[in-house]
Design an enzyme around this catalytic site. Structure first.
Site, PDB file in Angstrom:
ATOM      1  N   LYS A  53      71.837  32.015 -80.207  1.00 51.30           N
ATOM      2  CA  LYS A  53      72.664  30.757 -80.466  1.00 51.30           C
ATOM      3  C   LYS A  53      72.640  29.810 -79.203  1.00 51.30           C
ATOM      4  O   LYS A  53      72.386  28.722 -79.352  1.00 51.30           O
ATOM      5  CB  LYS A  53      73.870  30.986 -81.140  1.00 51.30           C
ATOM      6  N   GLN A  97      81.869  34.932 -83.574  1.00 48.37           N
ATOM      7  CA  GLN A  97      80.919  35.635 -84.338  1.00 48.37           C
ATOM      8  C   GLN A  97      81.593  36.709 -84.997  1.00 48.37           C
ATOM      9  O   GLN A  97      82.410  37.405 -84.562  1.00 48.37           O
ATOM     10  CB  GLN A  97      79.737  36.145 -83.235  1.00 48.37           C
ATOM     11  N   ASP A 120      80.780  26.762 -88.625  1.00 50.68           N
ATOM     12  CA  ASP A 120      80.301  27.636 -89.440  1.00 50.68           C
ATOM     13  C   ASP A 120      80.729  27.146 -90.751  1.00 50.68           C
ATOM     14  O   ASP A 120      80.270  27.883 -91.830  1.00 50.68           O
ATOM     15  CB  ASP A 120      80.858  29.065 -89.032  1.00 50.68           C
TER      16      ASP A 120
HETATM   17  N1  GUN Z   1      77.625  36.934 -88.373  1.00 48.14           N
HETATM   18  C1  GUN Z   1      76.847  37.137 -89.185  1.00 48.14           C
HETATM   19  N2  GUN Z   1      76.371  36.076 -89.723  1.00 48.14           N
HETATM   20  C2  GUN Z   1      77.389  35.056 -89.038  1.00 48.14           C
HETATM   21  C3  GUN Z   1      77.441  33.736 -89.265  1.00 48.14           C
HETATM   22  O1  GUN Z   1      76.523  32.979 -89.768  1.00 48.14           O
HETATM   23  N3  GUN Z   1      78.482  33.128 -88.353  1.00 48.14           N
HETATM   24  C4  GUN Z   1      79.287  33.846 -87.739  1.00 48.14           C
HETATM   25  N4  GUN Z   1      80.376  33.261 -87.054  1.00 48.14           N
HETATM   26  N5  GUN Z   1      79.363  35.086 -87.714  1.00 48.14           N
HETATM   27  C5  GUN Z   1      78.059  35.714 -88.449  1.00 48.14           C
END
Ligand code: GUN
Length: 287
Positions: A53, A97, A120
Site C-alpha cells: 500500500k 490494517q 477504508d
Molecule cells: N485487512 C484485509 N483487508 C483489509 C482492508 O481492506 N483494509 C484494512 N484496513 N485491513 C484489511
C-alpha cells in the site's frame, strides 16, 4: 469455451495512471495527498499488504506514512496516534490494517478515525452512509470488484448476485453495492445449508471466504461472472483463490485470476479514496 479472464493488473495500471494525473494536478495546487497506515503486530500477510500500500502511494506521487507497533502495544498508544493523524493536515487518509491483536476493540479503533479521513470506509458512520446508498468512501475491495464488473460491461440491474462470505471488509459492503445498483443479492456464509443451490443461481458470483478452491465448476451457472476475492497460501507456497480456477473457467463467461485479479484493484481503490479525500479538502478551501 473458456471464460474471459478479467485482468486486475491491466485495469489497475489504467486506473492508476488516471489517479497519477489527478495527483499531479493537486500537487500543482500545493497539496500532496497523504496516506497514513497503521500496522499492529507481526502478521506476515498484513506486513506485505501494508508495504504494498505504501509503495503504491509513492509510485503515483502521493505521500505515505507507516506506523508499525509490536503486538503487545497498549490500545491507548494507537488511539493517541490516530488522534494525532486526525489533526494533521498533511494526512488525508488513515488506514488501520486488520486484523488487530485480540486485546484491541477493533470497532472502537475504526470509529476513532476522523470520518473524512476513513479511506477504508469502516467507520460506523461511513458504513451507515453506504447502507443508505450515499457512501462517503466505498470499502476498497468491493469498490475494486465493482470497477472490474464495470470494465467488462457486466449488467448488474436485475442480475442474481450471490456473495459467499459475510465479513465487514468484503461480503457485507459488496452486498450493499450490488444491491444499490439493482441486483438481487444473496449472501451465503458458513451456516448456509445448501451452498451450491445458491451459487448455481448466480449471474454474478463473488467468493470471499478464505478457503482454497472451495467454489468448483459444478457450483457455477454457465455464463456467470465469477469474482475471486480469496488469497490463500497453499502448502507448496503458491497463492490460490477461493475459486477452483481450472474447473470454473470452463463454465463461466468471465473470471478473475489469483494472483493478478482483485488484489491489485483493492490497492488501486485505496489510492482513489485517498486522492478523493485530498480533493475534497481542496474543494472545501475554495468554496
Ligand atoms: N485487512 C484485509 N483487508 C483489509 C482492508 O481492506 N483494509 C484494512 N484496513 N485491513 C484489511
Amino acid at each position: 469455451m473458456n471464460a474471459r479472464i478479467i485482468d486486475g493488473n491491466a485495469l489497475a495500471t489504467t486506473v492508476r495512471s488516471e489517479l497519477a494525473e489527478r495527483t499531479a494536478a493537486l500537487k500543482a495546487r500545493g497539496v500532496t495527498p497523504g496516506l497514513a497506515v497503521i500496522l499492529v503486530g507481526d502478521d506476515a500477510a498484513s506486513a506485505v499488504y501494508v508495504r504494498n500500500k505504501a509503495a503504491a502511494c509513492e509510485k503515483i506521487g502521493m505521500h505515505s506514512l507507516k506506523f508499525v507497533y509490536a503486538a503487545d502495544t497498549a490500545p491507548a498508544v494507537v488511539f493517541a496516534k490516530i488522534a494525532e493523524l486526525n489533526a494533521d493536515p498533511a494526512v488525508h487518509g488513515i488506514l488501520v490494517q486488520l486484523p488487530l491483536p485480540k486485546h484491541f476493540d477493533s470497532d472502537a479503533i475504526l470509529d476513532a478515525i476522523a470520518v473524512e479521513k476513513d479511506v477504508d470506509g469502516f467507520h460506523a458512520e461511513n458504513v451507515g452512509a453506504l447502507v443508505q446508498g450515499k457512501p462517503r468512501f466505498i470499502p476498497c475491495t468491493p469498490y475494486g470488484v465493482m470497477k472490474m464488473l464495470e470494465s467488462i460491461g457486466t449488467k448488474i440491474r436485475g442480475a442474481e448476485a450471490v456473495i459467499v462470505g459475510r465479513s465487514n471488509i468484503v461480503g457485507k459492503p459488496m452486498a450493499l453495492l450490488l444491491l444499490n445498483q439493482g441486483a438481487t443479492v444473496t449472501v451465503c456464509h458458513s451456516q448456509t445449508r445448501d451452498l451450491a443451490f445458491h451459487t448455481r443461481r448466480a449471474d454474478i458470483l463473488v467468493a470471499a471466504v478464505g478457503r482454497p478452491k472451495m467454489i468448483t465448476g459444478e457450483m457455477v451457472k454457465p455464463g456467470a461472472t465469477i469474482i475471486d476475492v480469496g488469497i490463500n497460501r497453499l502448502p507448496d507456497g503458491k497463492l490460490c483463490g477461493d475459486v477452483d480456477f481450472e474447473s470454473v473457467q470452463k463454465v463461466g463467461a468471465a473470471i478473475t485470476p489469483v494472483p493478478g485479479g482483485v488484489g491489485p484493484m483493492t490497492i488501486t481503490m485505496l489510492l482513489a479514496n485517498t486522492l478523493e479525500a485530498a480533493e475534497r479538502v481542496v474543494m472545501e478551501k475554495i468554496k
